[in-house]
Each structure stands twice: as structure tokens, then as C-alpha cells.
Design an enzyme around this catalytic site. Structure first.
Site, short mmCIF file in Angstrom:
data_model
loop_
_atom_site.label_atom_id
_atom_site.label_comp_id
_atom_site.label_asym_id
_atom_site.label_seq_id
_atom_site.Cartn_x
_atom_site.Cartn_y
_atom_site.Cartn_z
N LYS A 213 48.57 7.40 39.44
CA LYS A 213 49.75 8.24 39.69
C LYS A 213 51.00 7.61 39.07
O LYS A 213 51.77 8.26 38.40
CB LYS A 213 49.90 8.42 41.21
CG LYS A 213 51.08 9.25 41.62
CD LYS A 213 51.09 9.48 43.12
CE LYS A 213 52.41 10.14 43.53
NZ LYS A 213 52.52 10.35 44.97
N GLU A 219 45.97 -3.42 38.99
CA GLU A 219 44.53 -3.41 38.75
C GLU A 219 44.16 -2.43 37.64
O GLU A 219 43.37 -2.75 36.74
CB GLU A 219 43.78 -3.00 40.03
CG GLU A 219 43.88 -3.99 41.17
CD GLU A 219 45.02 -3.68 42.12
OE1 GLU A 219 46.06 -3.14 41.67
OE2 GLU A 219 44.88 -3.99 43.31
N ARG A 271 46.23 9.44 48.10
CA ARG A 271 44.98 9.66 48.85
C ARG A 271 44.69 11.14 49.08
O ARG A 271 43.67 11.48 49.69
CB ARG A 271 45.02 8.88 50.17
CG ARG A 271 46.26 9.13 51.01
CD ARG A 271 46.41 8.06 52.09
NE ARG A 271 47.67 8.18 52.83
CZ ARG A 271 48.83 7.66 52.45
NH1 ARG A 271 48.92 6.99 51.30
NH2 ARG A 271 49.91 7.79 53.18
N GLU A 356 45.40 4.49 55.69
CA GLU A 356 46.65 4.34 54.92
C GLU A 356 47.67 5.38 55.41
O GLU A 356 48.87 5.16 55.37
CB GLU A 356 46.39 4.49 53.41
CG GLU A 356 47.51 3.91 52.56
CD GLU A 356 47.19 3.86 51.06
OE1 GLU A 356 47.29 4.90 50.39
OE2 GLU A 356 46.86 2.77 50.56
N LYS A 530 51.56 -6.88 47.38
CA LYS A 530 51.71 -6.70 45.93
C LYS A 530 52.81 -7.61 45.40
O LYS A 530 52.66 -8.26 44.37
CB LYS A 530 52.10 -5.25 45.61
CG LYS A 530 50.98 -4.23 45.71
CD LYS A 530 51.49 -2.88 45.22
CE LYS A 530 50.54 -1.74 45.56
NZ LYS A 530 51.06 -0.43 45.25
O1 F6P Z 1 47.13 1.12 47.71
C1 F6P Z 1 48.38 1.64 47.48
C2 F6P Z 1 48.37 2.79 46.53
O2 F6P Z 1 49.68 3.10 46.27
C3 F6P Z 1 47.63 4.01 47.05
O3 F6P Z 1 48.36 4.78 47.91
C4 F6P Z 1 47.28 4.68 45.77
O4 F6P Z 1 46.30 5.64 45.97
C5 F6P Z 1 46.84 3.51 44.94
O5 F6P Z 1 47.72 2.47 45.29
C6 F6P Z 1 46.82 3.71 43.46
O6 F6P Z 1 48.08 4.03 42.95
P1 F6P Z 1 48.25 4.65 41.50
O7 F6P Z 1 47.55 5.94 41.48
O8 F6P Z 1 49.73 4.80 41.32
O9 F6P Z 1 47.66 3.68 40.51
#
Ligand code: F6P
Length: 561
Positions: A213, A219, A271, A356, A530
Site C-alpha cells: 500500500k 520487508e 488488512r 491488528e 519499526k
Molecule cells: O504491519 C503493519 C502494516 O502497516 C499492515 O497494516 C499492513 O498490512 C502491512 O504493514 C503492509 O503494509 P504495506 O502494504 O504498506 O506494505
């Protein structure tokens, strides 16, 4: 500190119904006897069975009766659940700490329904599905553009909400998936996740989806860089064909070198995003018709959630039961036991959705909560769980409510076998399906019925130690019983039914969040780790432990070797 904000509906614990429920727990809930309740009311199973689109739920094996049920419904009224849900659907700010609506329902509203963001949603959806159909057509033809090899492997690189939904749905619907496409998922920053997969792939047959997103998640960005480096080192070319992005951050994706991007919007929580462009792996596996059926099932559940009267509203009743179990019966966890191997990742998906969303300690006014919120949600596909942790569910010291999911019709994909093989296996598989259902039903029965020491004493037990007194063995073989469970039943696990099931869970989480007066759509609790990680990362290189606490310093020192 802001307290008792008059623009907010009353928090659950400040309603008359909450006090009534506390009293009812004392007088009825604490000593509730399931077997006695069934004996007293031959209609109990029917009375507590609820039908919703694609789902039948038997809630009769819960420790509740008509008085408790009535007060839970009163609780929903008193926290203004129907109005809060309607406001969410209307696009009002449901996530006030981030100033956003939570409109994942808009992603599955059909064209022409006149819902919010309809043009944007259907514009991306049409483009996404056309793209998915193009990739599937290549696989069907056995050749890609210009005579190049077709895409055979799709690797989704994402984490959390950008991973768990598609990673759960794709295997659940394997029987409905394109047989020529293999879907893979890697989320962990640990190179042990992606590297073994890369070793089996060829660049010219592989499509990477960078799913994020924000397009900033550590990661996912690390894995995207690893994938790109592997692709180039292995002689791959044409990044534009082999890398696509699903993100709200189109600019960052372009900077990474990705030209094919499917966007979504900040009003789609991570989510809650499998219905958006994040569902691209699902669309590739199922094709346009399958993906639209998934959305249609979810939309049917949306209509049920917002239109069905509270007494017959499944996500409302299940959310209220969650409150009853957590706040009045004192259950700290809930087990999910899907008796369908395809749903093996459902517990992981639900963990993020529920924990979450509802793992919060302050209410909407920022006031610390004096009661418990999200339970620990955990589970495993049946029957595997029976041979792992069901011992604890039956005889352990905690009461853990179990939610069984049973699917009437199997979809094993037997029809994809050679006809002679299919004919040979069909009766065996039919028997295995009966075994599966019998096991699920039996576990729910065992949790309720238990076994007294007297009953155990009357049994012949060849494995019992001969030098132990039979009375002693019987005490070990006693089951307390009277343990609550829920049966969720689906006619079949196809895209439509799965969509309905998943949307039900989303609306259920909203129900308990509304009672608890919390914001289920933010996740500030993931931030601290983080930022501390970002601060530690250079120290793992330099070895500098200045100013660190003793434990972290010593561990860092040792881990550097
Ligand atoms: O774990 C935290 C979080 O922000 C989740 O809510 C989300 O689904 C995930 O990290 C991945 O985030 P992104 O889609 O921005 O990489």
C-alpha cells in the site's frame, strides 16, 4: 485528556445493557450447563441457528440463553451499532486517528449501485481483470508476446495485509484456479523466504507483483530489490513485463522502475485490501469471473450486515458473542478450526484482521480501557489441529471457545485427473470428506459432552498402565465438557461463498470494536518496533552499542559474531 466526547456514542461498558450482562453472567452465565439447556429446550439448535448469505451458523453451543441474547442485542442498540455501521457505509470518517473512511465495501459494490468511489473502483477493477485475463490467455496459448515464453510463475512480494489475504484465498480456491499458473508468496525480510523460491524459477516465465500500500515497507522493498537483482543476474530483461506493482504510491513504484501499476486508495486499510488491486494474485488465479464472484459474495454479506435486523444479523451476533466471551465469560483466546485444508491460512489472515484491528488499549477519546479487547485468535486446519493442541482444548485449564468451519461439498479438483484415475479415487475421496465432517462434528460434540470419571472407569483402556489404579486412570481420562463452540457451515468453498465468509469476519470485527468504543482501522502499535529497528540496523553493521540497554547491547554483540 479528552473524555466522554459527547459526539461519540456511549462506550459499551457505560450502557445499561453492559451492567445487565454483568449481572446475567453472575446469575446464569457462570453456571451455564449446555447439556441441560439442550434438554430443556428441544428447539435450542433451531433457535440459535442463523442464516446469512452463503453461511449457516449454529450458535446453540454457546453459554447463552434468551435473556443474555436479548441484552447483547440491547447492547448493540445502546452503542448505536446500526447507525455506526450505516455511517461507515456512507463514507464518514471511521478511522478518526488517520482522518479516513474505511470503505472496503465500496470495492465490492457492483457497478451501477451508486456507491462511493464507484467510477474509480470499477476503472481499476476493469483494468486489473483485463490484465489478469491477458496473462491467463498467454498461459492457455503456451506462448507470450513475440513468441516469448508465457508467464508460468507469479510471485507476490508483500507483507501483512498485502500478503495474507491473497496468500489465504489462492489455496482456498485452488480447485477454481488456472492450472497453468503457479502462485507464490514471500513476505518475510528473511532471505530464507524468497531465495529457495527463486532457485526454482526462470526469469522469462516469472511475474513479480510488488504489493505494498505504502511502497515503503522495509520487508517488501528488500524483497523487491532481491527479486530485481536475481532477475537481472539470471539474464532477465524487460523489467516492465516482469514486474508490476499494486500500491497507493504510484510515484514510488515508478521510481523503482515499474511501469504497470494498479492503484488503490487510502480508505482501504491494509488488512481489508484483498478486494482491491492487492487481490491481483487472486484475479490471476481465478480469472475475471471468479474474482467478480468473490466480490459478489462479499457484497451480499455487506448488504446483510447493513440491512438485516440485529437479531438475524450474523456479523452482529458473532461480534456480540465475542464480547460476551471476552468481557463476561473471561475467555482470553478463541480458536479457529476450519475443516478444509484450503483454509489452512485463514487463521493467519484472521489474526491480522482481528488482532491488528481490535488489539487496542484506548477508546476513541484516547481514554484507557478498563476492560479487555481483542482475544488471541489462533488455529489450524482440521483435522491436523486435533493431533496438536486439541488436548489442551479438551482437558486444559482454560476455556477456549472454538469456531468450527465445515464445508458440505468437497472441491478436491478430482475432475482434473485422468478420467480413469478420477473414477478410482472418487469413492475414496468421498469417504475422506465424510471422515472430515465427522471429525469436526465430533470435536464440537466432545467439547460439549465431556466425559465423567465414572464413564471413563467403565471403559476398557488397553493402553493404560497395568500397575496404576483404574480410578486414577479414570481421573486422567475425564473431560470436563461444557466447553463452548460455534459451527459455521458453507455449502461449498467457491469464490462467492468465500467472499461472503471473509466479509462476515470484517463486519464482525467492526461489531466488537463498536461495543468497545475503539478505532479498528488504525495500527499505531506496529510503529515503535519499526523505528527501533531502523535505529538498530546500522549498529548491526558498526557494532556500536553506545547507549543501548544491557540486554540489547549484549545480544547485538553476540549476534555480530
Ligand atoms: O504491519 C503493519 C502494516 O502497516 C499492515 O497494516 C499492513 O498490512 C502491512 O504493514 C503492509 O503494509 P504495506 O502494504 O504498506 O506494505
Amino acid at each position: 485528556m479528552q473524555t466522554n466526547d459527547s459526539s461519540l456514542p456511549p462506550r459499551g461498558d457505560r450502557t445499561p445493557a453492559w451492567s445487565e450482562l454483568a449481572a446475567l453472567q453472575h446469575t446464569r452465565g457462570a453456571g451455564f450447563e449446555l447439556q441441560a439447556a439442550f434438554a430443556a429446550d428441544p428447539q435450542r439448535a433451531a433457535r440459535y441457528t442463523v442464516e446469512a448469505p452463503g453461511l449457516r451458523a449454529d450458535l446453540s453451543k454457546q453459554h447463552w440463553d434468551e435473556a443474555i441474547h436479548a441484552q447483547l442485542l440491547a447492547l448493540a442498540e445502546q452503542v448505536q451499532l446500526p447507525a455506526r455501521r450505516a455511517a461507515q457505509f456512507a463514507g464518514q470518517i471511521a478511522n478518526p486517528t488517520e482522518g479516513r473512511p474505511a470503505l472496503h465495501m465500496a470495492l465490492r459494490a457492483p457497478r451501477g449501485a451508486g456507491g462511493p468511489f464507484e467510477a474509480e473502483v470499477h476503472g481499476v477493477l476493469d483494468r486489473l481483470l483485463a490484465y489478469a485475463e491477458g496473462v491467463r490467455a498467454e498461459a492457455d496459448a503456451g506462448v507470450g508476446p513475440g513468441g516469448r515464453p508465457p508467464i508460468r510463475h507469479i510471485v507476490n512480494l508483500g507483507i501483512g495485509g498485502s500478503d495474507l489475504g491473497p496468500q489465504m484465498v489462492v489455496p482456498a480456491l485452488r480447485a477454481h484456479s488456472h492450472p497453468g499458473l503457479s502462485l507464490h508468496f514471500a513476505g518475510n525480510v528473511d532471505g530464507h523466504d524468497l531465495l529457495p523460491l527463486l532457485a526454482r524459477l526462470k526469469p522469462e516465465e516469472t511475474l513479480f507483483i510488488i504489493a505494498s500500500k505504502t511502497f515503503t515497507t522495509q520487508e517488501t522493498m528488500a524483497n523487491a530489490r532481491l527479486a530485481r537483482a536475481w532477475f537481472l543476474a539470471e539474464g532477465g530483461h524487460d523489467i516492465a513485463r516482469h514486474f508490476v506493482a499494486t500500491t497507493t504510491n504510484v510515484k514510488a513504484a515508478a521510481e523503482f522502475g515499474i511501469t504497470t501499476t494498479f492503484g488503490f486508495w487510502d480508505w482501504v486499510g491494509g488488512r481489508y485490501s484483498l478486494w482491491s488491486a492487492i487481490g491481483l494474485p487472486i484475479a490471476l488465479a481465478l480469472g475475471e469471473a471468479g474474482f467478480r464472484a468473490l466480490l459478489a459474495g462479499a457484497h451480499a454479506m455487506d448488504r446483510h450486515a447493513v440491512e438485516a435486523p440485529l437479531a438475524g444479523n450474523l456479523p452482529t451476533l458473532l461480534g456480540l458473542l465475542d464480547v460476551w466471551l471476552r468481557n463476561f465469560q473471561g475467555c482470553p483466546s478463541r480458536n479457529l478450526a476450519p475443516y478444509h485444508q484450503g483454509l489452512a491460512r485463514l487463521p493467519a489472515w484472521l489474526q491480522q484482521l482481528e488482532m491488528e484491528s481490535n488489539g487496542k488499549g484506548v477508546d476513541l477519546a484516547g481514554e484507557p480501557l478498563p476492560f479487555a479487547t481483542s482475544p488471541v485468535v489462533w488455529g489450524e486446519a482440521g483435522t491436523n489441529g486435533q493431533h496438536a493442541f486439541f488436548q489442551m482444548l479438551h482437558q486444559g485449564t482454560d476455556t477456549v471457545p472454538v469456531e468450527f468451519i465445515l464445508v458440505r461439498e468437497p472441491a478436491t479438483g478430482v475432475e482434473r485427473l485422468k478420467p480413469a484415475t478420477a473414477a478410482a479415487l472418487a469413492p475414496l475421496l468421498a469417504e475422506q470428506q465424510r471422515m472430515l465432517l465427522a471429525n469436526g462434528l465430533a470435536q464440537a460434540q466432545a467439547l460439549m459432552l465431556g466425559k465423567t470419571a465414572e464413564q471413563a472407569l467403565g471403559e476398557t483402556v488397553p493402553t493404560a498402565a497395568p500397575d496404576q489404579a483404574p480410578e486414577l486412570i479414570a481421573r486422567h481420562r475425564r473431560f470436563p465438557g461444557n466447553r463452548p463452540s460455534t459451527l459455521l457451515m458453507l455449502a461449498r468453498l467457491d469464490p462467492w461463498h468465500l467472499g461472503a465468509l471473509l466479509a462476515m469476519y470484517e463486519h464482525r470485527v467492526f461489531t466488537s470494536a463498536t461495543v468497545w468504543g475503539i478505532n479498528p482501522f488504525d495500527q499505531w502499535g506496529v510503529e515503535l518496533g519499526k523505528s527501533l529497528c531502523n535505529a538498530l540496523l546500522p549498529r548491526l553493521g558498526s557494532g556500536d552499542t553506545t547507549g543501548l540497554d544491557g540486554s540489547t547491547a549484549a545480544a547485538l554483540d553476540w549476534l555480530r559474531g
